[in-house]
Scaffold this motif. Structure first.
Motif, PDB file in Angstrom:
ATOM      1  N   ASN A 205       0.822  -1.209   0.000  1.00 29.27           N
ATOM      2  CA  ASN A 205       0.000   0.000   0.000  1.00 29.27           C
ATOM      3  C   ASN A 205       0.855   1.258   0.000  1.00 29.27           C
ATOM      4  O   ASN A 205       0.519   2.251  -0.651  1.00 29.27           O
ATOM      5  N   VAL A 206       1.963   1.238   0.762  1.00 25.48           N
ATOM      6  CA  VAL A 206       2.850   2.410   0.773  1.00 25.48           C
ATOM      7  C   VAL A 206       3.416   2.646  -0.626  1.00 25.48           C
ATOM      8  O   VAL A 206       3.469   3.789  -1.107  1.00 25.48           O
ATOM      9  N   ALA A 207       3.837   1.579  -1.280  1.00 30.02           N
ATOM     10  CA  ALA A 207       4.405   1.707  -2.623  1.00 30.02           C
ATOM     11  C   ALA A 207       3.351   2.167  -3.621  1.00 30.02           C
ATOM     12  O   ALA A 207       3.638   2.992  -4.506  1.00 30.02           O
ATOM     13  N   ALA A 208       2.116   1.652  -3.485  1.00 24.93           N
ATOM     14  CA  ALA A 208       1.067   1.986  -4.457  1.00 24.93           C
ATOM     15  C   ALA A 208       0.563   3.408  -4.297  1.00 24.93           C
ATOM     16  O   ALA A 208       0.286   4.087  -5.296  1.00 24.93           O
ATOM     17  N   HIS A 209       0.435   3.894  -3.065  1.00 24.63           N
ATOM     18  CA  HIS A 209      -0.202   5.188  -2.842  1.00 24.63           C
ATOM     19  C   HIS A 209       0.775   6.320  -2.535  1.00 24.63           C
ATOM     20  O   HIS A 209       0.417   7.494  -2.690  1.00 24.63           O
ATOM     21  N   LEU A 210       1.990   5.976  -2.091  1.00 25.49           N
ATOM     22  CA  LEU A 210       2.946   7.023  -1.719  1.00 25.49           C
ATOM     23  C   LEU A 210       4.255   6.920  -2.486  1.00 25.49           C
ATOM     24  O   LEU A 210       5.187   7.672  -2.201  1.00 25.49           O
ATOM     25  N   GLY A 211       4.326   5.976  -3.441  1.00 24.97           N
ATOM     26  CA  GLY A 211       5.558   5.785  -4.185  1.00 24.97           C
ATOM     27  C   GLY A 211       5.780   6.861  -5.226  1.00 24.97           C
ATOM     28  O   GLY A 211       4.934   7.735  -5.436  1.00 24.97           O
ATOM     29  N   PRO A 212       6.958   6.840  -5.847  1.00 26.85           N
ATOM     30  CA  PRO A 212       7.964   5.780  -5.730  1.00 26.85           C
ATOM     31  C   PRO A 212       8.736   5.845  -4.410  1.00 26.85           C
ATOM     32  O   PRO A 212       8.871   6.910  -3.818  1.00 26.85           O
ATOM     33  N   LEU A 213       9.225   4.675  -3.949  1.00 26.68           N
ATOM     34  CA  LEU A 213       9.992   4.581  -2.724  1.00 26.68           C
ATOM     35  C   LEU A 213      11.468   4.477  -3.060  1.00 26.68           C
ATOM     36  O   LEU A 213      11.855   3.747  -3.971  1.00 26.68           O
ATOM     37  N   SER A 214      12.283   5.190  -2.289  1.00 27.29           N
ATOM     38  CA  SER A 214      13.728   5.146  -2.506  1.00 27.29           C
ATOM     39  C   SER A 214      14.419   4.806  -1.189  1.00 27.29           C
ATOM     40  O   SER A 214      13.991   5.243  -0.121  1.00 27.29           O
ATOM     41  N   PRO A 215      15.483   4.010  -1.221  1.00 27.69           N
ATOM     42  CA  PRO A 215      16.172   3.633   0.015  1.00 27.69           C
ATOM     43  C   PRO A 215      16.926   4.812   0.613  1.00 27.69           C
ATOM     44  O   PRO A 215      17.445   5.671  -0.104  1.00 27.69           O
ATOM     45  N   VAL A 216      16.984   4.847   1.946  1.00 23.70           N
ATOM     46  CA  VAL A 216      17.782   5.832   2.661  1.00 23.70           C
ATOM     47  C   VAL A 216      19.035   5.105   3.119  1.00 23.70           C
ATOM     48  O   VAL A 216      19.005   4.303   4.046  1.00 23.70           O
ATOM     49  N   CYS A 217      20.141   5.383   2.472  1.00 22.60           N
ATOM     50  CA  CYS A 217      21.362   4.627   2.749  1.00 22.60           C
ATOM     51  C   CYS A 217      21.944   4.961   4.102  1.00 22.60           C
ATOM     52  O   CYS A 217      22.471   4.096   4.801  1.00 22.60           O
ATOM     53  N   ASP A 218      21.903   6.233   4.513  1.00 23.86           N
ATOM     54  CA  ASP A 218      22.457   6.652   5.795  1.00 23.86           C
ATOM     55  C   ASP A 218      21.309   6.800   6.775  1.00 23.86           C
ATOM     56  O   ASP A 218      20.531   7.746   6.704  1.00 23.86           O
ATOM     57  N   ALA A 219      21.173   5.850   7.722  1.00 24.41           N
ATOM     58  CA  ALA A 219      20.045   5.875   8.658  1.00 24.41           C
ATOM     59  C   ALA A 219      20.058   7.112   9.543  1.00 24.41           C
ATOM     60  O   ALA A 219      19.034   7.532  10.047  1.00 24.41           O
ATOM     61  N   ARG A 220      21.234   7.739   9.749  1.00 28.81           N
ATOM     62  CA  ARG A 220      21.301   8.930  10.586  1.00 28.81           C
ATOM     63  C   ARG A 220      20.608  10.110   9.947  1.00 28.81           C
ATOM     64  O   ARG A 220      20.223  11.057  10.605  1.00 28.81           O
ATOM     65  N   ARG A 221      20.435  10.051   8.607  1.00 24.18           N
ATOM     66  CA  ARG A 221      19.766  11.138   7.920  1.00 24.18           C
ATOM     67  C   ARG A 221      18.349  10.759   7.549  1.00 24.18           C
ATOM     68  O   ARG A 221      17.679  11.452   6.796  1.00 24.18           O
ATOM     69  N   ALA A 222      17.859   9.628   8.121  1.00 25.98           N
ATOM     70  CA  ALA A 222      16.541   9.144   7.721  1.00 25.98           C
ATOM     71  C   ALA A 222      15.434  10.105   8.123  1.00 25.98           C
ATOM     72  O   ALA A 222      14.398  10.171   7.482  1.00 25.98           O
ATOM     73  N   GLY A 223      15.649  10.855   9.192  1.00 27.42           N
ATOM     74  CA  GLY A 223      14.606  11.755   9.654  1.00 27.42           C
ATOM     75  C   GLY A 223      14.560  13.064   8.894  1.00 27.42           C
ATOM     76  O   GLY A 223      13.644  13.856   9.096  1.00 27.42           O
ATOM     77  N   ASP A 224      15.526  13.357   8.031  1.00 27.66           N
ATOM     78  CA  ASP A 224      15.540  14.614   7.283  1.00 27.66           C
ATOM     79  C   ASP A 224      14.551  14.559   6.135  1.00 27.66           C
ATOM     80  O   ASP A 224      14.565  13.624   5.323  1.00 27.66           O
TER      81      ASP A 224
END
Length: 233
Positions: A205-224
């Protein structure tokens, strides 16, 4: 009440086995409190303060322990006021229970030092550790979400024509970051959640309604929050 009656408003206590050993307590507004005799350990009568029973001593000790726990809980709440992640502090009798979000091993090390945690075990939720420690003489249980190390390596999962790595956070087209914390539907579909929120949504559902999804390689910057990536091509 007859004020001329010398027995009015009073009571006479008599010893059952040693003759009169009575005191007449005076009752009523403005009258001094009477003295009640009590038996001592050697069988005599005493006018002094009655010693506490074992049950009374335990009750007073429990009340004092709960008061200390209440004081510690308030101090921890003030300390957590500057904590960025969600947190919760509750009293559990004469103990304190703390729930908080931990970001990384260094953050967890600081919390372990603050609560003097010596015993750590795995929690019931994914990536959660439960620590037992003490603060100012009060036992504290700390439930730390995100403190458990995540699995290393890729964790690929295919949805339609796209393959997603569950080991990395996924950023949606609006800049929000979704995490897989080990929960799945009965059919195996991964369930994702926004950081710090209990609600979960399936990867499909996340991919279908909020995509495209991209990986966050640096988890420390995941909240930005950043602008969504421009489509390739």
């Amino acid at each position: 009440m007859n004020a001329d009656n010398p027995r009015a408003g009073g009571a006479v206590l008599r010893s059952v086995d040693s003759g009169p050993a009575a005191v007449t307590p005076t009752l009523g507004p403005g009258r001094p409190q009477g003295t009640v005799l009590h038996r001592t350990a050697d069988g005599r009568w005493s006018r002094g303060p009655r010693p506490l029973t074992d049950l009374e001593r335990k009750a007073l000790a429990w009340d004092a322990s709960c008061a200390r726990a209440r004081s510690v809980a308030r101090a921890v709440e003030r300390h957590l006021a500057g904590h960025a992640g969600p947190s919760d502090v509750r009293m559990d009798g004469d103990r304190v229970r703390v729930v908080l979000r931990v970001d990384g091993a260094e953050c967890w090390t600081r919390w372990r030092a603050y609560f003097h945690i010596t015993v750590v075990g795995e929690g019931s939720r994914p990536h959660t550790l439960v620590g037992e420690g003490e603060r100012d003489g009060v036992r504290v249980t700390v439930v730390a979400h995100g403190a458990a190390p995540r699995r290393r390596g890729r964790r690929p999962f295919r949805v339609g024509d796209a393959t997603y790595d569950l080991a990395s956070p996924l950023r949606d087209a609006h800049g929000d970051v979704w995490y897989f914390q080990g929960c799945r539907r009965p059919d195996g579909m991964p369930l994702l959640s926004l950081d710090g929120r209990p609600e979960r949504c399936s990867l499909a559902n996340v991919a279908a309604h909020l995509g495209p999804l991209s990986p966050v390689c640096d988890a420390r910057r995941a909240g930005d929050r950043t602008s969504p990536p421009e489509p390739a091509g």
